[in-house]
Structures are given as C-alpha cells and as structure tokens.
Design a protein around this motif. Structure first.
Motif, PDB file in Angstrom:
ATOM      1  N   GLN A   1      -0.455  -3.494   3.680  1.00 44.11           N
ATOM      2  CA  GLN A   1      -0.381  -4.825   4.301  1.00 44.11           C
ATOM      3  C   GLN A   1       0.002  -5.890   3.285  1.00 44.11           C
TER       4      GLN A   1
ATOM      5  N   CYS B   1       0.080   3.371   5.381  1.00 43.81           N
ATOM      6  CA  CYS B   1      -1.014   2.444   5.699  1.00 43.81           C
ATOM      7  C   CYS B   1      -1.451   2.594   7.154  1.00 43.81           C
TER       8      CYS B   1
ATOM      9  N   MET C   1       0.013 -11.671   8.194  1.00 46.56           N
ATOM     10  CA  MET C   1       1.212 -10.898   8.503  1.00 46.56           C
ATOM     11  C   MET C   1       1.846 -11.390   9.800  1.00 46.56           C
TER      12      MET C   1
ATOM     13  N   PHE D   1       3.918   1.442   3.996  1.00 47.77           N
ATOM     14  CA  PHE D   1       3.339   0.828   5.182  1.00 47.77           C
ATOM     15  C   PHE D   1       3.052   1.866   6.271  1.00 47.77           C
TER      16      PHE D   1
ATOM     17  N   LEU E   1      -5.515 -10.477   6.235  1.00 47.62           N
ATOM     18  CA  LEU E   1      -4.232  -9.823   5.979  1.00 47.62           C
ATOM     19  C   LEU E   1      -3.446  -9.633   7.277  1.00 47.62           C
ATOM     20  N   SER E   2      -4.120  -9.192   8.317  1.00 54.19           N
ATOM     21  CA  SER E   2      -3.436  -8.972   9.591  1.00 54.19           C
ATOM     22  C   SER E   2      -2.933 -10.283  10.188  1.00 54.19           C
TER      23      SER E   2
ATOM     24  N   ILE F   1      -3.955  -2.928  12.750  1.00 57.97           N
ATOM     25  CA  ILE F   1      -2.821  -3.218  11.867  1.00 57.97           C
ATOM     26  C   ILE F   1      -1.559  -3.520  12.670  1.00 57.97           C
TER      27      ILE F   1
END
Length: 628
Positions: free
Chosen positions: A199, A343, A296, A340, A292-293, A70
C-alpha cells in the motif's frame, strides 16, 4: 478494449508474487516439522497457549484487514469521500470493551471454542446454534475473501479467474493444515508487513505521478472529497458520524469481541495480560491500515478526477478501480505491481487461514467431541486437520456466489458481518450482562435476531438499497466550488452536483426500512437478540443465581449501579463476580449445571480477579461463599 487488458506482469512481478506463496508455505512446513509437530489439538488449535502479544496483535490485524479492505476502502473513499474515515473512532470502544470485558471472561474459563461459553452460561442447544451460525457466517465470508484476490490476479495478468481462486484456496489450505495456529499467526505477521509495504509503495508512486502532495490536496479539496463531521441522525444515510462511530462499534465488537477467529488468538496468548496487551497493540496498527487505504483512495481520485482522465476508469466497477489504478501507476516500475498483488493476496491468505483454523476448532470442540468423549488425542488432531482441509475446499465453492453479487466487496463483507455477526454478539451480551436470561430466551433471541437481520439484509439486496443511492463514480475536480462545500454544512459530499438532498425522493414504509445503512445491521440485530431474549426469559421464568455457572457473568449492572447499597445491588443483579465460586448448600448437586469445561485458578489469579471485578466497597464473604 477493457483498460485492464492493456496491463501486464513482468518476470520480476511474477517472482515477487511467487516468493509470497513460497514463504507462506515455508512457514507452514517449518511448524509442521518443528516443536511438537502439531501432534496435539492444544498445539494445532491454540499454539500451546505460548504466543506473545506482538505476533498475536499483528495476526489480529491481518485476520480482518483482508483483501476486501485493501480493494474496497479506496473505492469507497473515491466514490463517497473521507466520511468513511470516521470509522476509526469506533476502534476505540471496539477494542477497549473486548480487552476488559470479553477477554477476561473467556481466558479465565480456559476455553478452546468461544461457543463453549454458551453451554456454560445457557445450555448445549444454545452452544450448537451459536456454532452453526458462526460456521454459516464464516463460510459465506470466505467466498468474498477468496474471490477478491483472484479478481485482482485475473485483472492484471489475464490468469484464469477460477484458476486463481483454486490456487488461493489450495495454498492457504495446505499451510493451515500442516502448521496449525502457529503457522497461521506467523504467516499473518509476514503477510501484514507485505500488506503495508504494498500500500505504501502505491501511495508514494501515485502522489509523485499526480504532481506532489500539494496537487493531490488541491484536487481532492476542490473535488469535495474531504468530508466534515456529518451529524445527520438519519439511519438510512450510508455514512454519517453516527453510522460509523456508533454502528461501527457494534461491528467491531462482533469482530474483535466474540468472533472465534479472534478469540482463538486471545486464548493462544501466554497469559491474560498478554492477551489484553495484544488488543491494545491492535489499535495503532488498525489506524495506520485505515489511513493507508483512505489515502490511497484520495490519491486515486486526484489522479482520475479530470475530464481528460474519465475514459481510463469510466467503465470499471468499484472492485476493479483500485486494480486499474495500481497497474496504471506501477506498470513502468518492474516489481511493484507484483508487490501490490502480493499485498492483496497476503491480506486474503491471512483471513482465509484464520477462518479455516477457527472453523476446524468449533466443529471439533462444539459438534464432534461432545458426542465422542472417548476420542484419542492423536485421532482428534488428525480429524481437526481434515476439517481444516475440508473447509478450505468448501470455501472455494462459495467464491462463485460472490461472483454473482453486484455489491462492492466492502459492502458485501459488512452486510455478512452485520447480518450474522450481530446476532452472535447479541447472544454473548445477553449471557454476560444479564443474569436473568435463560436458555429459552437465548434461543428465541438468536432466532429473532437472525430473522430481523436477514429481513432487512435481503430486502435491501432485492430493492438495491442499503445506505442510500451510490454516488456517481466520476468527477471533475473543478465542478464543485469550495463555497458549496461550506454552505452544505457539515455534510459529506456524496455527489458532484449542487442539488440539495431534500429534493430527492425519500423512500417510504418498508422501502425506507430496507434503506437502513448496512453499518447499522450489527447494532439492530444485537439489540433484537437482547430485547427478545430478556422478554422471553421473564415470561418463562428468569434464571436464579444458583443456576448460573460461576465465572460466566460480567458485573456490568453491578458496576453501573455503584450508588446502590450492596445488599440491594446483589438482589437486583444476582451476579457473582468472576473468581467467586458460591456453594449453595440447600441445593442438591444435581441442580448445578454440568460442563466438560473446567476453570482452574491459582491464588495469584484469584486475587487479580478480585481487584478487577469486586465493587469498590467489598462485600463480606458469607459462609455460603468460597473461592477455588
């Protein structure tokens, strides 16, 4: 002043973060006080082999979708472009092979520890060496996993870094020790949902504050962050299609094929079919997590690529980029910063708890039980809980080593898995696919693989290489024109200048060897183990069919040589398919390998194994062959 010092947590953020820790502890307490109350090693270490495929698949994701991914992946995309995204191609073979090769072998042998297989196939010394190698790898990796969320909490709240390390380790140790594997798996399910939610919240808010999807796309395209397929065969390039799509397969196999943390989840499934289905269900979820990573990282680039934004992120390390970006985006939205950080902690807790449980399992099953056969079940369960707690405390100390490393957390994690996980993958492949390999060859192969891996790994750290030089971290969105992206062919834009790579100085000799991309570490060390193991096995006398424990071989060579006559194929492969139990009448019982691991088969399982593993042209069963 450090940009992160201007950030702050609100009361709502603290509440959300606290709810994560309370929920994780609650799940641990629930399974400590319900059901069998973790009174047997079967329940504590394998969840009574009662888990369905859905929670197992989510736990498989959470185990290695750690805080490292992440925090590390968006920073890699920001710095090096989307070439890293091609690692998703490696997920295909990286999950299909475990589902149809490793899981059937492990599940049908009814193992508790993956390293019991090494004793069945080779000998007890090989099993012990494999176990110690895994313990070393996991303890080191846990240092990275504990340090990463602590760094995040310290950066956004000012909370003492080592106080955060202690809090992370203690919370995880408590619920793992109390609730066993069931608590670990169900907290993984909860924490996976929190990971995805955190995320997604950052991406949505980031896109909105950057000016919308069209603006984000324009900036990342003009900034040369969208990478085509780089077919450069140079193994020293940090990311190419080959390093990610081929080298990444070996990395995935070392994680999802033979790593105890994952094997333990397969073995906790109700049936072999459930275990295989859980492996299939991991694939789409891993692709979502990767997407998602990567998105981002692109949004982060679009936010800070202009000259007017340079000062905000100019002095930050890779490991702090994502944290600053999140707090910059979410500081005016109470609760989302806490989401987050929750997360990041969810990712860390899921990985750490899995490691504690798997470390306790291999230590008990591989190092203690063989020497204490009279140990009662209650005492063994109590000891396994004590081991989980002890490893939790040990991993806290390893966080300090991570603090001293200058690599990004993602690169550090890949180096650890490649340098230690690769040789472990090699020794399992040697045993499963090559019937001639013997115990001496296995030990020599494992030793040579570790030497090779640490040679190139430590060499790259000392010379500060591994995958070529890092790209400059900051870019002007308009500095690189679109035409340059086209004329540089299908390459990855790893820097913002138009200087051709051919003009840069290329390392020579050992320096070039140390420049090998860390994505190849696992493949290099695996092949070293297999090749050395086979050579030594042939020099010291290859194993004969009657000496190989039935059920420990996968007929890879037999399947590949489908065009060869059956009698010749049997002589070449000397492999008995799973499900067959040969009785060699001319050999005295003393020559058969003994083991405390038994494989019990029903007629239904026997028939399923025949369908899966026998050649298309079935060979007749002789008087020397029978089934259990």
């Amino acid at each position: 002043m450090d940009p992160l010092e201007r950030m702050h947590f609100t009361t709502i953020d603290y509440v959300i973060f606290a709810l994560l820790l309370v929920a994780s502890m609650g799940i641990g307490l629930y399974y400590a006080l319900s059901g069998g109350r973790q009174r047997t090693t079967q329940e504590f270490l394998l969840a009574d082999r009662s888990m369905s495929c859905l929670p197992v698949s989510l736990s498989l994701i959470a185990t290695f979708q750690s805080a490292v991914a992440i925090v590390g992946v968006p920073a890699e995309i920001y710095t090096h472009g989307t070439q890293y995204w091609f690692i998703g191609c490696a997920y295909i073979l990286g999950l299909l092979i475990p589902a149809h090769v490793f899981i059937p072998v492990f599940y049908r042998l009814h193992l508790t520890s993956a390293y019991q297989y090494l004793e069945l196939r080779f000998s007890k010394p090989v099993r012990i060496c494999g176990t110690l190698t895994f313990i070393f790898q996991t303890v080191i990796y846990m240092g990275v996993c504990v340090y990463t969320p602590a760094l995040a909490l310290n950066a956004v709240t000012g909370f003492d870094l080592w106080g955060a390390v202690l809090a992370t380790g203690l919370v995880c140790t408590l619920y793992t020790t109390l609730g066993g594997l069931k608590a670990v798996i169900w907290t993984d399910v909860f924490q996976t949902i929190v990971m995805f939610a955190g995320q997604l919240a950052v991406i949505v808010v980031g896109v909105q504050q950057t000016g919308g999807l069209a603006e984000v796309w324009r900036k990342v395209w003009e900034g040369n962050r969208i990478s085509g397929i780089d077919l450069n065969p140079d193994p020293t390039e940090r990311y190419t299609f080959w390093t990610l799509g081929v080298g990444g397969v070996f990395l995935m196999l070392s994680l999802y094929g033979v790593n105890q943390a994952q094997v333990q989840r397969y073995l906790s499934s109700k049936t072999e079919r459930e275990a295989i289905m859980s492996c299939y269900m991991v694939f789409p979820s891993l692709q979502v997590a990767l997407a998602l990573s990567c998105v981002m990282g692109l949004v982060m680039f679009a936010r800070y690529c202009g000259e007017d934004q340079f000062h905000k992120i100019g002095n930050l390390s890779k490991n702090e980029m994502v944290l600053y970006f999140v707090m910059d985006m979410l500081q005016d939205l109470p609760g989302l910063s806490g989401l987050f950080i929750a997360c990041v902690f969810s990712a860390a807790l899921s990985t750490i708890s899995s490691a504690f449980n798997s470390l306790a399992t291999v230590t008990l099953e591989d190092l203690i039980k063989p020497h204490c056969s009279s140990m009662t079940e209650a005492r063994a369960t109590l000891l396994s809980k004590g081991l989980a707690c002890s490893y939790g405390l040990m991993c806290l100390a390893m966080a300090y080593l991570t603090h001293l490393m200058s690599d990004s957390v993602l690169q550090a994690a890949f180096k650890i898995f490649g340098m230690v996980g690769g040789p472990l993958l090699g020794i399992f492949c040697l045993g499963m696919f090559f019937p001639w390999a013997n115990s001496t060859g296995a030990l020599a192969g494992l030793g040579s693989g570790l030497v090779m891996a640490f040679w190139v790994g430590i060499g790259s750290i000392v010379t500060r290489t591994s995958g070529g030089p890092a790209a400059v971290s900051h870019f002007n969105c308009t500095a690189v024109q679109l035409s340059e992206n086209i004329t540089t062919a299908i390459g990855t834009a790893l820097n913002s200048t138009a200087v051709p790579t051919s003009t840069s100085s290329q390392p020579m000799g050992l320096q070039r060897f140390y420049s090998l991309s860390f994505m190849w570490y696992s493949a290099l060390s695996s092949f070293t183990v297999v090749i050395t193991g086979l050579i030594v096995s042939f020099l010291t006398g290859p194993m004969k069919e009657e000496d190989v424990t039935p059920g420990t071989l996968y007929p890879l060579l037999g399947n590949m040589l489908f065009f060869v006559p059956d009698n010749l194929k049997q002589n070449l492969c000397c492999a008995t398919p799973l499900g067959h139990r040969p009785i060699i009448q001319e050999c005295p019982p003393a020559q058969h390998k003994e083991s405390n691991v038994q494989a019990d088969y029903t007629e239904e399982e026997e028939e399923e194994e025949r369908l899966n593993f026998l050649p298309t042209s079935p060979t007749p069963v002789t008087e020397h062959e029978t089934t259990v």
